[in-house]
Write an enzyme that holds these catalytic residues in place. Sequence first.
Site, PDB file in Angstrom:
ATOM      1  N   ASP A  25       0.848  -1.190   0.000  1.00 17.55           N
ATOM      2  CA  ASP A  25       0.000   0.000   0.000  1.00 17.55           C
ATOM      3  C   ASP A  25       0.889   1.247   0.000  1.00 17.55           C
ATOM      4  O   ASP A  25       1.911   1.293   0.681  1.00 17.55           O
ATOM      5  CB  ASP A  25      -0.923  -0.007   1.229  1.00 17.55           C
ATOM      6  N   ILE A  26       0.492   2.236  -0.771  1.00 15.68           N
ATOM      7  CA  ILE A  26       1.280   3.473  -0.904  1.00 15.68           C
ATOM      8  C   ILE A  26       1.268   4.280   0.396  1.00 15.68           C
ATOM      9  O   ILE A  26       2.168   5.072   0.649  1.00 15.68           O
ATOM     10  CB  ILE A  26       0.734   4.308  -2.098  1.00 15.68           C
ATOM     11  N   ASN A  43     -13.051  -2.934   2.296  1.00 16.04           N
ATOM     12  CA  ASN A  43     -13.979  -1.817   2.431  1.00 16.04           C
ATOM     13  C   ASN A  43     -14.918  -1.819   1.227  1.00 16.04           C
ATOM     14  O   ASN A  43     -14.475  -2.048   0.103  1.00 16.04           O
ATOM     15  CB  ASN A  43     -13.212  -0.490   2.472  1.00 16.04           C
ATOM     16  N   GLU A  62     -12.119   3.769  -1.227  1.00 12.57           N
ATOM     17  CA  GLU A  62     -11.603   4.902  -2.017  1.00 12.57           C
ATOM     18  C   GLU A  62     -11.216   4.495  -3.429  1.00 12.57           C
ATOM     19  O   GLU A  62     -11.311   5.294  -4.353  1.00 12.57           O
ATOM     20  CB  GLU A  62     -10.394   5.522  -1.312  1.00 12.57           C
ATOM     21  N   VAL A  63     -10.747   3.266  -3.565  1.00 10.55           N
ATOM     22  CA  VAL A  63     -10.378   2.768  -4.899  1.00 10.55           C
ATOM     23  C   VAL A  63     -11.401   1.700  -5.282  1.00 10.55           C
ATOM     24  O   VAL A  63     -11.552   0.684  -4.588  1.00 10.55           O
ATOM     25  CB  VAL A  63      -8.947   2.177  -4.918  1.00 10.55           C
ATOM     26  N   HIS A 100     -10.215  -4.962  -3.520  1.00  6.23           N
ATOM     27  CA  HIS A 100      -8.896  -5.249  -2.951  1.00  6.23           C
ATOM     28  C   HIS A 100      -9.036  -5.695  -1.512  1.00  6.23           C
ATOM     29  O   HIS A 100      -9.946  -5.268  -0.797  1.00  6.23           O
ATOM     30  CB  HIS A 100      -7.974  -4.034  -3.059  1.00  6.23           C
ATOM     31  N   HIS A 145      -7.061  -5.752   2.008  1.00  9.54           N
ATOM     32  CA  HIS A 145      -5.948  -5.215   2.784  1.00  9.54           C
ATOM     33  C   HIS A 145      -5.406  -6.322   3.679  1.00  9.54           C
ATOM     34  O   HIS A 145      -6.176  -6.941   4.436  1.00  9.54           O
ATOM     35  CB  HIS A 145      -6.420  -4.073   3.695  1.00  9.54           C
TER      36      HIS A 145
END
Length: 113
Positions: A28-29, A85, A93-94, A98, A100
Amino acid sequence: MCVFCKIVKGELPAKVVYEDDKVMAFHDINPQAPIHILVIPKKHIPTLNDISEKDKELIGHIFTVIKEIAKEAGIDQSGYRVLVNCNRDGGQEVFHLHFHLLGGKPLGPMVCS
Ligand code: 5GP
Ligand code: ZN
């Protein structure tokens, strides 16, 4: 094209830790824990709501990848959290599905603030 599709296509850089024909995993960025890896299907599925019957094998495969990455990262025995999420209230948000993978320290209780 969404940011994660761009990462899949190699159009955006990412610190990739795992890749096969169906799944990709990268750091993760903006990590929220010492280990914070995102595991994604390569195909664009916007949210958890969009998973269909035909994706059952893919989703199962993602979990086998997650546990192997956790083992590789040395957190399988200390423990970790897997989080998805979904949509606005879930804090997504994306909009490319995905998972996590978080660990590397005690994460405490689940927080809904
Ligand atoms: P969400 O809130 O949608 O569940 O989480 C999206 C996650 O993607 C966030 O933790 C965010 O830091 C991460 N992220 C957003 N854009 C990028 C990017 O371009 N590269 C990487 N590696 N992570 C990203
Ligand atoms: Zn996408």
